[in-house]
Scaffold this motif. Sequence first.
Motif, PDB file in Angstrom:
ATOM      1  N   PRO A 104     -14.413 -15.723   3.396  1.00 36.31           N
ATOM      2  CA  PRO A 104     -13.442 -17.017   3.256  1.00 36.31           C
ATOM      3  C   PRO A 104     -12.383 -16.700   2.059  1.00 36.31           C
ATOM      4  CG  PRO A 104     -15.620 -17.547   2.630  1.00 36.31           C
ATOM      5  CD  PRO A 104     -15.546 -16.050   3.121  1.00 36.31           C
ATOM      6  N   ILE A 105     -12.843 -16.099   0.994  1.00 35.23           N
ATOM      7  CA  ILE A 105     -11.804 -16.173  -0.326  1.00 35.23           C
ATOM      8  C   ILE A 105     -10.770 -14.876   0.242  1.00 35.23           C
ATOM      9  CG2 ILE A 105     -11.615 -15.092  -2.536  1.00 35.23           C
ATOM     10  CD1 ILE A 105     -14.556 -15.542  -3.171  1.00 35.23           C
ATOM     11  N   ALA A 106     -11.044 -13.873   0.901  1.00 34.46           N
ATOM     12  CA  ALA A 106     -10.057 -13.147   1.369  1.00 34.46           C
ATOM     13  C   ALA A 106      -8.785 -13.949   2.488  1.00 34.46           C
ATOM     14  CB  ALA A 106     -10.538 -11.940   2.093  1.00 34.46           C
ATOM     15  N   VAL A 107      -9.669 -14.866   3.280  1.00 35.19           N
ATOM     16  CA  VAL A 107      -8.630 -15.131   4.251  1.00 35.19           C
ATOM     17  C   VAL A 107      -7.982 -16.439   3.423  1.00 35.19           C
ATOM     18  CG1 VAL A 107      -8.778 -16.903   5.987  1.00 35.19           C
ATOM     19  CG2 VAL A 107     -10.454 -15.052   6.116  1.00 35.19           C
ATOM     20  N   ALA A 108      -8.497 -17.064   2.532  1.00 34.92           N
ATOM     21  CA  ALA A 108      -7.751 -18.131   1.743  1.00 34.92           C
ATOM     22  C   ALA A 108      -6.673 -17.362   0.984  1.00 34.92           C
ATOM     23  CB  ALA A 108      -8.601 -18.740   1.026  1.00 34.92           C
ATOM     24  N   GLU A 109      -6.915 -16.442   0.502  1.00 37.07           N
ATOM     25  CA  GLU A 109      -5.660 -15.591  -0.386  1.00 37.07           C
ATOM     26  C   GLU A 109      -4.864 -15.378   0.790  1.00 37.07           C
ATOM     27  OE1 GLU A 109      -7.713 -12.490  -2.088  1.00 37.07           O
ATOM     28  OE2 GLU A 109      -8.405 -13.512  -3.791  1.00 37.07           O
ATOM     29  N   ARG A 110      -5.192 -14.801   1.973  1.00 34.78           N
ATOM     30  CA  ARG A 110      -4.243 -14.279   2.901  1.00 34.78           C
ATOM     31  C   ARG A 110      -3.257 -15.602   3.318  1.00 34.78           C
ATOM     32  NH1 ARG A 110      -0.499 -10.702   4.002  1.00 34.78           N
ATOM     33  NH2 ARG A 110      -0.096 -10.521   6.189  1.00 34.78           N
ATOM     34  N   VAL A 111      -3.774 -16.797   3.500  1.00 33.64           N
ATOM     35  CA  VAL A 111      -3.097 -17.853   3.938  1.00 33.64           C
ATOM     36  C   VAL A 111      -2.026 -18.143   3.069  1.00 33.64           C
ATOM     37  CG1 VAL A 111      -3.295 -20.295   4.051  1.00 33.64           C
ATOM     38  CG2 VAL A 111      -5.101 -18.783   5.406  1.00 33.64           C
ATOM     39  N   ALA A 112      -2.420 -18.165   1.788  1.00 33.46           N
ATOM     40  CA  ALA A 112      -1.446 -18.344   0.715  1.00 33.46           C
ATOM     41  C   ALA A 112      -0.364 -17.476   0.605  1.00 33.46           C
ATOM     42  CB  ALA A 112      -2.264 -18.316  -0.697  1.00 33.46           C
ATOM     43  N   THR A 113      -0.763 -16.200   0.934  1.00 31.05           N
ATOM     44  CA  THR A 113       0.173 -15.017   1.027  1.00 31.05           C
ATOM     45  C   THR A 113       1.106 -15.419   2.173  1.00 31.05           C
ATOM     46  OG1 THR A 113      -1.043 -13.371  -0.038  1.00 31.05           O
ATOM     47  CG2 THR A 113       0.663 -12.630   1.171  1.00 31.05           C
ATOM     48  N   LEU A 114       0.668 -15.635   3.352  1.00 30.79           N
ATOM     49  CA  LEU A 114       1.528 -15.861   4.449  1.00 30.79           C
ATOM     50  C   LEU A 114       2.680 -17.137   4.263  1.00 30.79           C
ATOM     51  CD1 LEU A 114      -1.155 -15.205   7.193  1.00 30.79           C
ATOM     52  CD2 LEU A 114       0.973 -13.851   6.657  1.00 30.79           C
ATOM     53  N   THR A 115       2.156 -17.949   3.414  1.00 31.22           N
ATOM     54  CA  THR A 115       3.056 -19.039   3.284  1.00 31.22           C
ATOM     55  C   THR A 115       4.581 -18.700   2.793  1.00 31.22           C
ATOM     56  OG1 THR A 115       2.144 -19.659   1.068  1.00 31.22           O
ATOM     57  CG2 THR A 115       1.443 -20.706   2.981  1.00 31.22           C
ATOM     58  N   THR A 116       4.585 -17.647   2.131  1.00 33.02           N
ATOM     59  CA  THR A 116       5.751 -16.968   1.423  1.00 33.02           C
ATOM     60  C   THR A 116       6.135 -15.777   1.931  1.00 33.02           C
ATOM     61  OG1 THR A 116       4.607 -16.298  -0.340  1.00 33.02           O
ATOM     62  CG2 THR A 116       5.398 -18.126  -0.638  1.00 33.02           C
ATOM     63  N   GLU A 117       5.309 -14.919   2.428  1.00 30.35           N
ATOM     64  CA  GLU A 117       5.782 -13.520   2.926  1.00 30.35           C
ATOM     65  C   GLU A 117       5.480 -13.585   4.526  1.00 30.35           C
ATOM     66  OE1 GLU A 117       3.319 -10.617   1.241  1.00 30.35           O
ATOM     67  OE2 GLU A 117       3.842 -11.197  -0.567  1.00 30.35           O
ATOM     68  N   PRO A 118       6.849 -13.160   5.185  1.00 29.58           N
ATOM     69  CA  PRO A 118       6.854 -13.291   6.558  1.00 29.58           C
ATOM     70  C   PRO A 118       5.825 -12.240   7.208  1.00 29.58           C
ATOM     71  CG  PRO A 118       9.164 -13.121   5.565  1.00 29.58           C
ATOM     72  CD  PRO A 118       8.027 -12.967   4.493  1.00 29.58           C
ATOM     73  N   PHE A 119       5.271 -12.455   8.325  1.00 26.63           N
ATOM     74  CA  PHE A 119       4.580 -11.673   8.941  1.00 26.63           C
ATOM     75  C   PHE A 119       5.061 -11.821  10.664  1.00 26.63           C
ATOM     76  CE2 PHE A 119       1.178 -10.300  11.711  1.00 26.63           C
ATOM     77  CZ  PHE A 119       0.754  -9.222  11.024  1.00 26.63           C
ATOM     78  N   ALA A 120       5.202 -10.923  11.323  1.00 29.36           N
ATOM     79  CA  ALA A 120       5.788 -10.974  12.695  1.00 29.36           C
ATOM     80  C   ALA A 120       7.094 -11.543  12.939  1.00 29.36           C
ATOM     81  CB  ALA A 120       4.754 -11.451  13.559  1.00 29.36           C
ATOM     82  N   GLY A 121       7.887 -11.532  11.850  1.00 24.81           N
ATOM     83  CA  GLY A 121       8.996 -12.295  11.936  1.00 24.81           C
ATOM     84  C   GLY A 121       9.401 -13.658  11.174  1.00 24.81           C
ATOM     85  N   ALA A 122       8.309 -14.270  10.610  1.00 28.19           N
ATOM     86  CA  ALA A 122       8.346 -15.484  10.158  1.00 28.19           C
ATOM     87  C   ALA A 122       7.104 -15.695   9.103  1.00 28.19           C
ATOM     88  CB  ALA A 122       8.478 -16.466  11.088  1.00 28.19           C
ATOM     89  N   THR A 123       7.305 -16.695   8.147  1.00 26.44           N
ATOM     90  CA  THR A 123       6.225 -17.069   7.270  1.00 26.44           C
ATOM     91  C   THR A 123       5.061 -17.977   8.258  1.00 26.44           C
ATOM     92  OG1 THR A 123       7.186 -19.195   6.535  1.00 26.44           O
ATOM     93  CG2 THR A 123       7.508 -17.110   5.431  1.00 26.44           C
ATOM     94  N   LEU A 124       3.957 -18.283   7.713  1.00 22.45           N
ATOM     95  CA  LEU A 124       2.936 -18.862   8.524  1.00 22.45           C
ATOM     96  C   LEU A 124       3.534 -20.157   8.739  1.00 22.45           C
ATOM     97  CD1 LEU A 124       0.426 -19.444   9.710  1.00 22.45           C
ATOM     98  CD2 LEU A 124      -0.677 -19.841   7.463  1.00 22.45           C
ATOM     99  N   PRO A 125       4.183 -21.100   7.583  1.00 22.77           N
ATOM    100  CA  PRO A 125       4.569 -22.375   8.053  1.00 22.77           C
ATOM    101  C   PRO A 125       5.635 -22.382   9.093  1.00 22.77           C
ATOM    102  CG  PRO A 125       4.552 -22.211   5.694  1.00 22.77           C
ATOM    103  CD  PRO A 125       4.285 -20.837   6.326  1.00 22.77           C
ATOM    104  N   ALA A 126       6.499 -21.200   9.146  1.00 21.48           N
ATOM    105  CA  ALA A 126       7.489 -21.341  10.141  1.00 21.48           C
ATOM    106  C   ALA A 126       7.077 -20.936  11.616  1.00 21.48           C
ATOM    107  CB  ALA A 126       8.322 -20.081  10.145  1.00 21.48           C
ATOM    108  N   HIS A 127       5.786 -20.271  11.619  1.00 18.53           N
ATOM    109  CA  HIS A 127       5.080 -19.950  12.920  1.00 18.53           C
ATOM    110  C   HIS A 127       4.727 -21.245  13.422  1.00 18.53           C
ATOM    111  CE1 HIS A 127       5.573 -15.733  13.769  1.00 18.53           C
ATOM    112  NE2 HIS A 127       5.149 -15.260  12.518  1.00 18.53           N
ATOM    113  N   ILE A 128       4.005 -21.861  12.382  1.00 14.41           N
ATOM    114  CA  ILE A 128       3.407 -23.238  12.886  1.00 14.41           C
ATOM    115  C   ILE A 128       4.342 -24.280  13.274  1.00 14.41           C
ATOM    116  CG2 ILE A 128       2.211 -25.477  11.812  1.00 14.41           C
ATOM    117  CD1 ILE A 128       0.954 -23.643   9.941  1.00 14.41           C
ATOM    118  N   ALA A 129       5.543 -24.133  12.669  1.00  9.68           N
ATOM    119  CA  ALA A 129       6.827 -25.229  13.358  1.00  9.68           C
ATOM    120  C   ALA A 129       7.094 -24.855  14.493  1.00  9.68           C
ATOM    121  CB  ALA A 129       7.865 -25.196  12.100  1.00  9.68           C
ATOM    122  N   TYR A 130       7.116 -23.584  14.916  1.00 12.35           N
ATOM    123  CA  TYR A 130       7.506 -23.213  16.121  1.00 12.35           C
ATOM    124  C   TYR A 130       6.550 -23.628  17.170  1.00 12.35           C
ATOM    125  CZ  TYR A 130      11.046 -19.926  14.299  1.00 12.35           C
ATOM    126  OH  TYR A 130      12.242 -19.227  13.709  1.00 12.35           O
TER     127      TYR A 130
END
Length: 262
Positions: free
Chosen positions: A43-69
């Motif tokens: 769960p620590i690794a997943v939480a760190e990955r969530v934090a990273t995805l909020t600023t670093e794009p993956f598959a063309g967008a950040t996690l907040p952007a994917h959530i918005a779509y």
Amino acid sequence: MDSAPLTLGQTLRLGLIGLFVFFGIWLLLPTAGLVPPSFLPSPIAVAERVATLTTEPFAGATLPAHIAYSFTRFIAGFALAALIGIPLGLMMGWFRLVDEIVSPIFDGLRFIAPIAWVPFAALWFGTGIGGPVMIIFAGAFPPCVINAYRGARQVDRRLVEAAEMLGTGHFRMIVDILLPASVPSLVAGLRVAAGLGWQSLVGAELIVASTGVGFMMVQAQANVATSTVMAGMVAIGIVGLAIDMALRWTEASIRRHRGLDG
């Protein structure tokens, strides 16, 4: 069997115990080497990955952007299901002729799983917004119709008879009697529809989308990025919980206002 109701404090303590046990087992399995981290990240690794995805794009967008779509598609499909399903269900419950005409078709279609419409969505809309919206509509539409129908059928017949004796027309009866009496059932149906629609959206994005949380998870799976897949699952769960809590609060407020609790 103990049927005594739990206090709020007891409920919170039991919930915290359940969360502690769940996350404790989850943390133990990869940390102790019982399962490889590539198969089940901690769960620590997943939480760190969530934090990273909020600023670093993956598959063309950040996690907040994917959530918005994803949320944009959800709102479109959910609103369409409500705008069509609620009036249809009310008319079916209020007018017997409409019920007799629509019920055979509706009863046949509502048992088709939303994911079964994915091939048609892909053929008709490709990876545009239309495909996911169609799948969300297929998931959210039946609960809207069913609960609106139930709400209309549960209207106090004495009110209807009194209105008829006063010569009230159909339009006024629908506005002044049917709609107010059906509101609790309608909101309960929207809550069920929202849950099914959100689940249907994620399934659709796994196949017929080029953005969104589901699409991000597919790309992560192809790259064996398990922590990113689980980060997407966390995002799906949090957004779905927020939607349900908002509708649950709305339902409870309406029931309190109408004196239906207790």
